[in-house]
Motif scaffolding. Structure first.
Motif, PDB file in Angstrom:
ATOM      1  N   THR A  71      30.029  45.624  35.053  1.00 38.75           N
ATOM      2  CA  THR A  71      28.713  46.270  35.289  1.00 38.75           C
ATOM      3  C   THR A  71      28.868  47.519  36.153  1.00 38.75           C
ATOM      4  OG1 THR A  71      27.646  44.102  35.147  1.00 38.75           O
ATOM      5  CG2 THR A  71      26.397  45.904  36.144  1.00 38.75           C
ATOM      6  N   PHE A  72      29.714  47.382  37.221  1.00 36.10           N
ATOM      7  CA  PHE A  72      29.937  48.529  38.097  1.00 36.10           C
ATOM      8  C   PHE A  72      30.594  49.680  37.349  1.00 36.10           C
ATOM      9  CE2 PHE A  72      32.864  50.812  40.934  1.00 36.10           C
ATOM     10  CZ  PHE A  72      31.943  51.375  41.808  1.00 36.10           C
ATOM     11  N   LEU A  73      31.626  49.307  36.488  1.00 38.25           N
ATOM     12  CA  LEU A  73      32.281  50.357  35.718  1.00 38.25           C
ATOM     13  C   LEU A  73      31.315  51.022  34.754  1.00 38.25           C
ATOM     14  CD1 LEU A  73      35.752  48.684  34.936  1.00 38.25           C
ATOM     15  CD2 LEU A  73      35.271  50.542  36.544  1.00 38.25           C
ATOM     16  N   GLU A  74      30.488  50.155  34.102  1.00 40.71           N
ATOM     17  CA  GLU A  74      29.503  50.729  33.186  1.00 40.71           C
ATOM     18  C   GLU A  74      28.535  51.658  33.921  1.00 40.71           C
ATOM     19  OE1 GLU A  74      27.711  47.404  31.371  1.00 40.71           O
ATOM     20  OE2 GLU A  74      29.431  46.915  30.087  1.00 40.71           O
ATOM     21  N   GLN A  75      28.063  51.144  35.094  1.00 43.73           N
ATOM     22  CA  GLN A  75      27.158  51.985  35.876  1.00 43.73           C
ATOM     23  C   GLN A  75      27.855  53.270  36.339  1.00 43.73           C
ATOM     24  OE1 GLN A  75      25.730  49.526  39.046  1.00 43.73           O
ATOM     25  NE2 GLN A  75      24.358  48.317  37.711  1.00 43.73           N
ATOM     26  N   GLU A 114      34.163  32.614  39.951  1.00 41.06           N
ATOM     27  CA  GLU A 114      34.031  33.823  40.785  1.00 41.06           C
ATOM     28  C   GLU A 114      34.717  35.018  40.134  1.00 41.06           C
ATOM     29  OE1 GLU A 114      35.577  32.878  44.594  1.00 41.06           O
ATOM     30  OE2 GLU A 114      33.917  31.536  45.156  1.00 41.06           O
ATOM     31  N   LEU A 115      35.893  34.693  39.466  1.00 40.28           N
ATOM     32  CA  LEU A 115      36.592  35.788  38.791  1.00 40.28           C
ATOM     33  C   LEU A 115      35.745  36.341  37.651  1.00 40.28           C
ATOM     34  CD1 LEU A 115      39.105  37.497  38.359  1.00 40.28           C
ATOM     35  CD2 LEU A 115      40.058  35.645  36.959  1.00 40.28           C
ATOM     36  N   HIS A 116      35.171  35.368  36.879  1.00 40.08           N
ATOM     37  CA  HIS A 116      34.296  35.832  35.795  1.00 40.08           C
ATOM     38  C   HIS A 116      33.119  36.638  36.339  1.00 40.08           C
ATOM     39  CE1 HIS A 116      36.557  33.871  32.726  1.00 40.08           C
ATOM     40  NE2 HIS A 116      36.286  32.616  33.116  1.00 40.08           N
ATOM     41  N   THR A 117      32.559  36.117  37.467  1.00 40.09           N
ATOM     42  CA  THR A 117      31.426  36.849  38.086  1.00 40.09           C
ATOM     43  C   THR A 117      31.865  38.231  38.575  1.00 40.09           C
ATOM     44  OG1 THR A 117      30.454  34.753  38.776  1.00 40.09           O
ATOM     45  CG2 THR A 117      29.656  36.755  39.849  1.00 40.09           C
ATOM     46  N   ALA A 118      33.087  38.230  39.232  1.00 39.49           N
ATOM     47  CA  ALA A 118      33.597  39.514  39.735  1.00 39.49           C
ATOM     48  C   ALA A 118      33.902  40.461  38.582  1.00 39.49           C
ATOM     49  CB  ALA A 118      34.856  39.282  40.582  1.00 39.49           C
ATOM     50  N   GLN A 119      34.488  39.855  37.489  1.00 41.79           N
ATOM     51  CA  GLN A 119      34.761  40.708  36.337  1.00 41.79           C
ATOM     52  C   GLN A 119      33.467  41.244  35.739  1.00 41.79           C
ATOM     53  OE1 GLN A 119      37.091  38.214  33.722  1.00 41.79           O
ATOM     54  NE2 GLN A 119      39.037  38.615  34.851  1.00 41.79           N
TER      55      GLN A 119
END
Length: 373
Positions: A113-117, A103-108
């Motif tokens: 992705t969110f930061l990139e977006q 989940e951490l990897h997924t959240a990261q």
């Protein structure tokens, strides 16, 4: 270094290696347990956590069958149960850790992705900021234009209403003016006809006045000639008389004619005097009156008695009126009608003179009988 086959822990339990995982990790189970699932088996690290007392790479050879006490079996079962519980908790913790890591990897990943977006959106916003400022400025101009358009529409509506009211007033005024022009044209037609009538009447009056003027001049000349003949005849009979003919200028005031104190000895000079006064004083009525004066030359006596002795009893205004009526009556044709007019004027003024004389000589109310007043 390979994992030992037997491991003894400090709690007195003996663990034997049962299998090795694909990753090379040895799994151990209590020696007294013949069958044990892999997921409850312990690793060498798990046993080290309980404390390893000893280990061996070979299984000990049993000397003989020694009986196992029930207490030992209970201890072994309790240890195995405790171990299983610990193993289950550990496996659950490992599974939870793996899930948490996943989940951490997924959240990261989602975070990256969110930061990139977000960074991409921020870059797009930075790129769009000039356009946004332009759009804002355009929006402000559009809003200002809309407000200005609303104001202009209100002003146009006000002017339209004012223009409509003004057009209505002008239309009404034009209609009234058209009607008035029609009335004026109608009145102009009547006035034109009336002017034509008045012009014809003026021409006729002018002609009549000219005729009367010529007739008056001729009669005056005849009167002067007659007076000259009379003077000649009287001179032949021994009378010395003097007759004077003059033209007096009179002015009109309050429907009455008054002597201006100006006169002329001849008719042309009188006409010049009349024209000059009318030019200097327009709007005032003037006229010429012929006056004839007959008197006896000094030192001579008339052999005829006075023809009109009662005329001396008239005052100045009545005498002037009598002489004017006498001249008007004598200005007719040389016939009996003119003679009758002269006699009528003389008889009318004689009655006036006698009545005035009787009034002037009548006694007053306080006078004694037999004494004149």
């Amino acid at each position: 270094m390979s994992a030992p086959l037997v491991v003894n822990t400090k709690d007195g339990a003996c663990w034997t290696r049962r299998t090795v995982t694909a990753g090379g990790i040895a799994l151990y189970a209590p020696e007294a347990v013949k069958t044990c699932p892999e997921f409850v088996m312990a690793t060498l690290e798990d046993l080290a956590a309980h404390g390893i007392q000893g280990s061996a790479d070979v299984l000990p050879m049993p000397v003989g069958s020694a009986p196992v006490s029930e207490a030992a079996l209970d201890v072994a079962v309790d240890g195995l149960a405790q171990y299983l519980r610990v193993r289950l908790a550990l496996e659950s913790a490992k599974r939870g850790r793996r899930e948490a890591r996943a989940e951490l990897h997924t959240a990261q990943a989602h975070g990256r992705t969110f930061l990139e977006q977000r960074n991409a959106h921020a870059n797009e916003l930075l790129e769009l900021r000039p356009q946004l400022e332009s759009a804002r400025a355009l929006g402000r101009r559009v809003i200002h234009a809309e407000q200005r358009r609303a104001e202009l529409e209100a002003v146009i509506e006000t002017h339209r209403q004012d223009d409509a009211a003004r057009i209505d007033r002008l239309t009404s005024s034009l209609r009234e003016a058209t009607e008035q022009i029609a009335r004026l044209e109608s009145d102009l037609g009547g006035a034109t006809a009336r002017v034509a009538e008045l012009e014809a009447a003026r021409k006729q009056t002018t002609a009549h006045v000219e005729h009367l003027a010529k007739t008056l001049i001729a009669r005056t000349e005849d009167l002067i000639a007659a007076e000259a003949r009379v003077a000649g005849l009287e001179a032949a009979q021994g009378k010395a008389l003097r007759r004077t003919v003059s033209w007096r200028l009179e002015v009109q005031e309050n429907d009455c004619w008054w002597d201006c104190g100006q006169s002329a000895d001849s008719y042309p000079a009188a006409q010049d005097l009349l024209a000059r006064e009318r030019a200097e004083k327009p709007g005032i009525g003037f006229r010429l009156v012929c006056r004839t004066t007959t008197d006896t030359l000094p030192g001579e006596a008339s052999s005829y008695p006075p023809a009109l002795p009662w005329a001396k009893q008239l005052d100045a205004d009545d005498l002037e009126g009598f002489l004017a009526d006498l001249v008007d009556a004598a200005s007719g044709d040389d016939d009996l009608t003119t003679l009758a007019a002269v006699e009528d004027a003389i008889g009318r003024w004689r009655v006036i003179a006698e009545a005035q004389h009787a009034h002037n000589t009548a006694p007053g109310p306080d006078a004694e009988a037999g004494e004149p007043s």
